[in-house]
Design a protein around this motif. Sequence first.
Motif, PDB file in Angstrom:
ATOM      1  N   VAL A  22      53.327   9.140  -2.274  1.00 46.23           N
ATOM      2  CA  VAL A  22      54.218   8.706  -1.198  1.00 46.23           C
ATOM      3  C   VAL A  22      54.463   7.194  -1.236  1.00 46.23           C
ATOM      4  N   GLU A  23      53.625   6.490  -2.006  1.00 46.16           N
ATOM      5  CA  GLU A  23      53.799   5.036  -2.102  1.00 46.16           C
ATOM      6  C   GLU A  23      53.126   4.532  -3.377  1.00 46.16           C
ATOM      7  N   VAL A  24      53.755   3.574  -4.040  1.00 46.26           N
ATOM      8  CA  VAL A  24      53.204   2.985  -5.270  1.00 46.26           C
ATOM      9  C   VAL A  24      53.191   1.472  -5.120  1.00 46.26           C
ATOM     10  N   GLU A  25      52.098   0.856  -5.563  1.00 41.91           N
ATOM     11  CA  GLU A  25      51.985  -0.600  -5.505  1.00 41.91           C
ATOM     12  C   GLU A  25      51.146  -1.082  -6.683  1.00 41.91           C
ATOM     13  N   ASN A  26      51.353  -2.314  -7.095  1.00 39.26           N
ATOM     14  CA  ASN A  26      50.526  -2.909  -8.138  1.00 39.26           C
ATOM     15  C   ASN A  26      49.200  -3.379  -7.543  1.00 39.26           C
ATOM     16  N   ASP A  27      48.178  -3.381  -8.383  1.00 45.82           N
ATOM     17  CA  ASP A  27      46.901  -3.898  -7.900  1.00 45.82           C
ATOM     18  C   ASP A  27      46.985  -5.414  -7.750  1.00 45.82           C
ATOM     19  N   GLU A  28      45.935  -6.019  -7.250  1.00 46.95           N
ATOM     20  CA  GLU A  28      45.976  -7.444  -6.942  1.00 46.95           C
ATOM     21  C   GLU A  28      46.123  -8.332  -8.184  1.00 46.95           C
ATOM     22  N   TYR A  29      45.790  -7.768  -9.372  1.00 48.76           N
ATOM     23  CA  TYR A  29      45.910  -8.556 -10.603  1.00 48.76           C
ATOM     24  C   TYR A  29      47.174  -8.204 -11.380  1.00 48.76           C
ATOM     25  N   GLY A  30      47.894  -7.176 -10.952  1.00 50.66           N
ATOM     26  CA  GLY A  30      49.111  -6.776 -11.635  1.00 50.66           C
ATOM     27  C   GLY A  30      48.882  -6.070 -12.949  1.00 50.66           C
ATOM     28  N   LEU A  31      47.652  -5.600 -13.177  1.00 49.89           N
ATOM     29  CA  LEU A  31      47.332  -4.937 -14.440  1.00 49.89           C
ATOM     30  C   LEU A  31      47.465  -3.416 -14.369  1.00 49.89           C
ATOM     31  N   SER A  32      47.418  -2.871 -13.193  1.00 46.13           N
ATOM     32  CA  SER A  32      47.513  -1.412 -13.035  1.00 46.13           C
ATOM     33  C   SER A  32      48.210  -1.095 -11.708  1.00 46.13           C
ATOM     34  N   GLN A  33      48.399   0.173 -11.469  1.00 45.25           N
ATOM     35  CA  GLN A  33      49.083   0.607 -10.256  1.00 45.25           C
ATOM     36  C   GLN A  33      48.120   1.354  -9.329  1.00 45.25           C
ATOM     37  N   ASN A  34      48.417   1.268  -8.074  1.00 43.50           N
ATOM     38  CA  ASN A  34      47.729   2.090  -7.064  1.00 43.50           C
ATOM     39  C   ASN A  34      48.759   3.026  -6.432  1.00 43.50           C
ATOM     40  N   ALA A  35      48.352   4.266  -6.243  1.00 41.99           N
ATOM     41  CA  ALA A  35      49.264   5.256  -5.654  1.00 41.99           C
ATOM     42  C   ALA A  35      48.638   5.834  -4.392  1.00 41.99           C
ATOM     43  N   HIS A  36      49.443   5.919  -3.364  1.00 43.10           N
ATOM     44  CA  HIS A  36      49.016   6.585  -2.128  1.00 43.10           C
ATOM     45  C   HIS A  36      49.503   8.035  -2.201  1.00 43.10           C
ATOM     46  N   VAL A  37      48.558   8.948  -2.077  1.00 42.81           N
ATOM     47  CA  VAL A  37      48.855  10.371  -2.295  1.00 42.81           C
ATOM     48  C   VAL A  37      48.645  11.148  -1.001  1.00 42.81           C
ATOM     49  N   GLN A  38      49.702  11.799  -0.564  1.00 43.31           N
ATOM     50  CA  GLN A  38      49.584  12.674   0.606  1.00 43.31           C
ATOM     51  C   GLN A  38      49.122  14.049   0.135  1.00 43.31           C
ATOM     52  N   MET A  39      48.014  14.502   0.702  1.00 45.71           N
ATOM     53  CA  MET A  39      47.455  15.784   0.289  1.00 45.71           C
ATOM     54  C   MET A  39      48.340  16.936   0.744  1.00 45.71           C
ATOM     55  N   ASN A  40      48.430  17.958  -0.106  1.00 48.23           N
ATOM     56  CA  ASN A  40      49.176  19.154   0.288  1.00 48.23           C
ATOM     57  C   ASN A  40      48.450  19.933   1.373  1.00 48.23           C
ATOM     58  N   SER A  41      47.117  19.953   1.308  1.00 51.70           N
ATOM     59  CA  SER A  41      46.326  20.668   2.315  1.00 51.70           C
ATOM     60  C   SER A  41      46.300  19.876   3.616  1.00 51.70           C
ATOM     61  N   ASP A  42      46.400  20.607   4.712  1.00 56.10           N
ATOM     62  CA  ASP A  42      46.324  19.991   6.037  1.00 56.10           C
ATOM     63  C   ASP A  42      44.851  19.887   6.432  1.00 56.10           C
ATOM     64  N   LEU A  43      44.330  18.671   6.472  1.00 60.57           N
ATOM     65  CA  LEU A  43      42.916  18.474   6.775  1.00 60.57           C
ATOM     66  C   LEU A  43      42.564  18.913   8.196  1.00 60.57           C
ATOM     67  N   ASN A  44      43.530  18.914   9.081  1.00 57.97           N
ATOM     68  CA  ASN A  44      43.261  19.284  10.469  1.00 57.97           C
ATOM     69  C   ASN A  44      43.295  20.789  10.697  1.00 57.97           C
ATOM     70  N   ASP A  45      43.843  21.527   9.755  1.00 57.70           N
ATOM     71  CA  ASP A  45      43.999  22.966   9.936  1.00 57.70           C
ATOM     72  C   ASP A  45      43.494  23.690   8.687  1.00 57.70           C
ATOM     73  N   VAL A  46      42.195  23.941   8.659  1.00 58.73           N
ATOM     74  CA  VAL A  46      41.579  24.629   7.522  1.00 58.73           C
ATOM     75  C   VAL A  46      40.923  25.903   8.040  1.00 58.73           C
ATOM     76  N   ASP A  47      41.399  27.037   7.586  1.00 58.96           N
ATOM     77  CA  ASP A  47      40.895  28.318   8.074  1.00 58.96           C
ATOM     78  C   ASP A  47      40.363  29.180   6.934  1.00 58.96           C
ATOM     79  N   THR A  48      41.212  29.454   5.957  1.00 55.91           N
ATOM     80  CA  THR A  48      40.821  30.250   4.787  1.00 55.91           C
ATOM     81  C   THR A  48      40.848  29.365   3.549  1.00 55.91           C
ATOM     82  N   VAL A  49      39.792  29.439   2.733  1.00 48.56           N
ATOM     83  CA  VAL A  49      39.703  28.603   1.532  1.00 48.56           C
ATOM     84  C   VAL A  49      39.319  29.459   0.332  1.00 48.56           C
ATOM     85  N   PHE A  50      39.421  28.850  -0.864  1.00 49.54           N
ATOM     86  CA  PHE A  50      39.058  29.507  -2.119  1.00 49.54           C
ATOM     87  C   PHE A  50      38.073  28.619  -2.856  1.00 49.54           C
TER      88      PHE A  50
END
Length: 282
Positions: free
Chosen positions: A243-271
């Motif tokens: 959902v968002e991409v930014e460079n690290d503080e040194y500009g050598l790599s990237q950081n990515a903000h990832v929105q999880m597909n699973s809803d952490l607030n609503d967990v009922d059945t799992v595998f």
Amino acid sequence: MTKFFNRNRMLIVLFGIVVLIALIGFSLTDRDSTTKAEQFTGDSVAVTQKAVNAPFGFIGNIFSDIIGSFSALEENEKLKEQLDMLPQLQADNERLAEENESLRESLDVSSNMDYETINASVISRSPDQWLDSFTIDKGEKDGIEEGMAVSTSEGLIGIVTRVNGNSSFIEMISTNASQNNMSVEVRHDGEAVYGNIRNFDTENNALVVENIKSQVKLETGDEVYTSGLTGAFPEGIVIGTVVEVENDEYGLSQNAHVQMNSDLNDVDTVFVLKRDPESLED
């Protein structure tokens, strides 16, 4: 003088008895009509019975009405209780319908997975650790072991950290306990680049993935999966989208903000992913 009155009284009684016997005998004979005396006697008895029965009948009707009122009140109470239960019954039916739909989806998902899965239900979740952990109703007797990955129908949710006979404790990937050494794969235009989860951003409800090489410019919407390179997670389990991409503080790599597909607030059945694809081929 006293003897005279006593004698007359006796004569009167005897005369009365004789007259009564005569009347009884006369009434028993076969006749087409009744005498005036019989009519008077019958009418008098009928009137007397009606006068006596009237108050008893009135009282009986009152008691019948009272009993009927109590019966009506009891029936009304039962009907009121049934009406009061209708909202709960409707809610139960809706909940059961949702559970059935969830189970059908779970069966479809587990049958389409490339891993051997163990379906489980969440049975306990602490309010003060809502985004950290939960307990499922499957354990060692079901083949679950520590370190196994846990997924919902949408994507990865956590890892098994403790196993009992009939239950298991799951740490969500939003906690530090499950992020250690967790490597991920970000797919961009058919090319895979790798990084590792640094932490979970509680303000934005997103995983922060770091150490992504900057040669490939990631974009919003790129999908993120487990890489299978480190830790106990098998390869190819979907985690979420960038959902968002930014460079690290040194500009050598990237950081990515990832929105999880699973809803952490609503967990009922799992595998629980029992084995990775390589173990299935063995």
